[in-house]
Enzyme design. Structure first.
Site, short mmCIF file in Angstrom:
data_model
loop_
_atom_site.label_atom_id
_atom_site.label_comp_id
_atom_site.label_asym_id
_atom_site.label_seq_id
_atom_site.Cartn_x
_atom_site.Cartn_y
_atom_site.Cartn_z
N ARG A 60 0.82 -1.23 0.00
CA ARG A 60 0.00 0.00 0.00
C ARG A 60 0.85 1.28 0.00
O ARG A 60 0.48 2.29 0.59
CB ARG A 60 -0.94 0.05 1.21
CG ARG A 60 -2.05 -0.97 1.16
CD ARG A 60 -3.00 -0.64 0.00
NE ARG A 60 -4.26 -1.34 0.16
CZ ARG A 60 -4.48 -2.60 -0.22
NH1 ARG A 60 -3.53 -3.29 -0.80
NH2 ARG A 60 -5.66 -3.15 -0.04
N GLU A 73 -5.01 4.53 6.20
CA GLU A 73 -4.69 4.16 4.82
C GLU A 73 -5.02 5.25 3.81
O GLU A 73 -4.18 5.56 2.97
CB GLU A 73 -5.38 2.82 4.50
CG GLU A 73 -4.84 2.14 3.26
CD GLU A 73 -5.73 2.34 2.09
OE1 GLU A 73 -5.52 1.67 1.09
OE2 GLU A 73 -6.65 3.19 2.13
N SER A 85 -10.66 0.31 3.04
CA SER A 85 -9.95 0.09 4.30
C SER A 85 -9.52 1.43 4.86
O SER A 85 -8.83 2.19 4.18
CB SER A 85 -8.70 -0.76 4.07
OG SER A 85 -9.05 -2.04 3.64
N1 EPU Z 1 -10.96 -10.18 9.75
C1 EPU Z 1 -11.64 -10.24 10.96
N2 EPU Z 1 -12.48 -9.22 11.27
C2 EPU Z 1 -12.69 -8.17 10.44
C3 EPU Z 1 -12.01 -8.12 9.22
C4 EPU Z 1 -11.14 -9.13 8.89
O1 EPU Z 1 -11.48 -11.17 11.73
O2 EPU Z 1 -13.51 -7.31 10.80
C5 EPU Z 1 -10.10 -11.29 9.38
C6 EPU Z 1 -10.81 -12.16 8.31
O3 EPU Z 1 -11.58 -13.15 8.89
C7 EPU Z 1 -9.65 -12.75 7.54
C8 EPU Z 1 -8.58 -11.67 7.64
O4 EPU Z 1 -8.94 -10.84 8.74
O5 EPU Z 1 -9.16 -13.90 8.17
C9 EPU Z 1 -8.44 -10.88 6.36
O6 EPU Z 1 -9.66 -10.23 6.06
P1 EPU Z 1 -10.06 -9.82 4.56
O7 EPU Z 1 -9.81 -10.95 3.65
O8 EPU Z 1 -11.45 -9.28 4.61
O9 EPU Z 1 -9.05 -8.71 4.16
P2 EPU Z 1 -8.39 -7.46 4.95
O10 EPU Z 1 -7.01 -7.83 5.35
O11 EPU Z 1 -9.30 -6.94 5.99
C10 EPU Z 1 -7.30 -6.47 2.79
C11 EPU Z 1 -7.25 -5.16 2.09
C12 EPU Z 1 -8.53 -4.91 1.30
C13 EPU Z 1 -8.73 -6.05 0.32
C14 EPU Z 1 -8.79 -7.34 1.11
C15 EPU Z 1 -8.88 -8.58 0.23
C16 EPU Z 1 -5.80 -3.71 3.40
C17 EPU Z 1 -5.74 -2.56 4.35
N3 EPU Z 1 -7.03 -4.09 3.04
O12 EPU Z 1 -8.33 -6.38 3.78
O13 EPU Z 1 -8.36 -3.69 0.57
O14 EPU Z 1 -9.92 -5.88 -0.43
O15 EPU Z 1 -7.56 -7.52 1.87
O16 EPU Z 1 -7.65 -8.81 -0.37
O17 EPU Z 1 -4.77 -4.23 2.99
C18 EPU Z 1 -8.69 -1.32 0.54
O18 EPU Z 1 -7.48 -1.20 0.40
O19 EPU Z 1 -9.44 -0.32 0.62
C19 EPU Z 1 -9.27 -2.66 0.67
C20 EPU Z 1 -10.57 -2.85 0.87
#
Ligand code: EPU
Length: 331
Positions: free
Chosen positions: A151, A321, A225
């Site tokens: 990012r 972010e 995010s």
């Molecule tokens: N999780 C939780 N609780 C939550 C959110 C997530 O327990 O409220 C856990 C999920 O269960 C999972 C893990 O965290 O095991 C990862 O969650 P998720 O796949 O939803 O992805 P994320 O890490 O929360 C990142 C990016 C997103 C992108 C997703 C999918 C960042 C800051 N965010 O989110 O990007 O869509 O992965 O690849 O890196 C963005 O940049 O605006 C964005 C939405």
């Protein structure tokens, strides 16, 4: 986010030459300039912006090289990112299909090295063209020049505000995407009995997963995010795992691990809560929705409260972010 004050001027540009002209005119008038694409990953301050906002609308998607294994595509900075993804998927080209549905424009994509569901822009990126405001000239920057990391890039780091991105060139692959896919994506594919993996099926699956987890900024004001996932040293995760055996983590390198900010915030029992008018999204706690906030100050207070609650519980300091319109980022 539907917050923040007005700008003094807004200018739409559709060619690199117009971009240069507007920038130079603004400079002559001693007006600061800020360039935006879709504006969905940007937070404006209450006093607005005393200067010229340039809306980058430079169009065009062109195939510039094609061989047996890959196709090189150059897209204008003002193109809608998801239109470019659709263009590649329609031609069975792989490399950005998992980034389907990300709001914003092509020119904004390199700034924060957008990423989702196992892919990031840097994976297919070849080069970009831009206007260098320091030298008043047009330049081409290579992958190495851009300094991509999670990012991040030079465009929100050392060189913030220096370049205005007019076109991006990517190399897409003719191979069929292969598992293992990102966990939540694989779960969706399995649950829906989708076993034929190609760029079309992956795009459809990603759009469905996103719809469940991420609110549409056109309907509910949000910037995706709101926090970056936390990058910590391995020992920290080993420590946390004693108390939280199911903590989700992603390897960054030999010594560092990423912990989802959404998970950290959820563990603090903030999911679904409204703090100073900002709602912690039920679908993914890393997203903040403007529920009833009326000012940047409301948002800033909510942000500080969430950062402080997470810090007290985990001794991890979350970083914002989205960029801020004053040109700086809170970190
Ligand atoms: N999780 C939780 N609780 C939550 C959110 C997530 O327990 O409220 C856990 C999920 O269960 C999972 C893990 O965290 O095991 C990862 O969650 P998720 O796949 O939803 O992805 P994320 O890490 O929360 C990142 C990016 C997103 C992108 C997703 C999918 C960042 C800051 N965010 O989110 O990007 O869509 O992965 O690849 O890196 C963005 O940049 O605006 C964005 C939405």
């Amino acid at each position: 986010m539907r917050l923040g004050g007005n700008a003094s001027y807004v200018a739409e540009v559709t060619t690199p030459e117009q971009l240069q002209q507007v920038y130079q005119n603004a400079k002559k008038m001693n007006q600061p300039v800020y360039v935006i694409g879709g504006g969905s990953n940007l937070i404006a301050h209450d006093d607005g912006f005393a200067g010229v906002i340039i809306l980058n609308k430079i169009p065009g998607i062109d195939i510039i090289a094609d061989d047996t294994t890959s196709t090189t595509i150059r897209a204008g900075g003002g193109e809608i990112w998801d239109n470019l993804v659709k263009f590649t998927v329609d031609r069975n080209l792989a490399g950005i299909e998992a980034m389907s549905g990300i709001p914003g424009t092509v020119g904004a994509a390199p700034v924060q090295n957008i990423g989702a569901y196992g892919q990031e822009l840097a994976d297919t990126f070849i080069s970009l063209e831009g206007y260098d405001t320091t030298t008043d000239s047009f330049v081409t920057l290579s992958w190495e020049d851009c300094g991509f990391s999670y990012r991040h890039s030079i465009f929100r780091g050392d060189s913030a505000g220096r370049y205005i991105i007019s076109a991006v060139t990517l190399a897409l692959d003719k191979r069929v995407p292969e598992p293992p896919f990102y966990e939540s994506l694989q779960k969706y594919l399995d649950a829906n009995d989708i076993h034929e993996y190609n760029v079309q099926t992956i795009r459809v699956a990603v759009l469905a997963v996103r719809e469940n987890k991420l609110p549409d900024p056109a309907k509910l004001p949000n910037a995706g995010s709101f926090f970056k996932n936390a990058i910590v040293e391995q020992w920290k995760v080993d420590e946390l795992r004693k108390e939280y055996p199911d903590i989700p983590t992603f390897a960054v390198d030999d010594k560092h691990v990423k912990i989802p900010a959404g998970w950290l915030i959820e563990q603090c029992e903030l999911k679904g809560q409204v703090i100073n008018g900002m709602k912690v999204h039920d679908g993914n706690a890393v997203v903040l929705i403007n529920d009833s906030a009326t000012s940047y100050a409301d948002l800033a207070a909510a942000r500080e409260e969430i950062i402080s609650i997470v810090r007290d519980k985990f001794q991890i300091v979350l970083q914002q972010e989205p960029l801020e319109l004053n040109g700086s980022i809170n970190s």
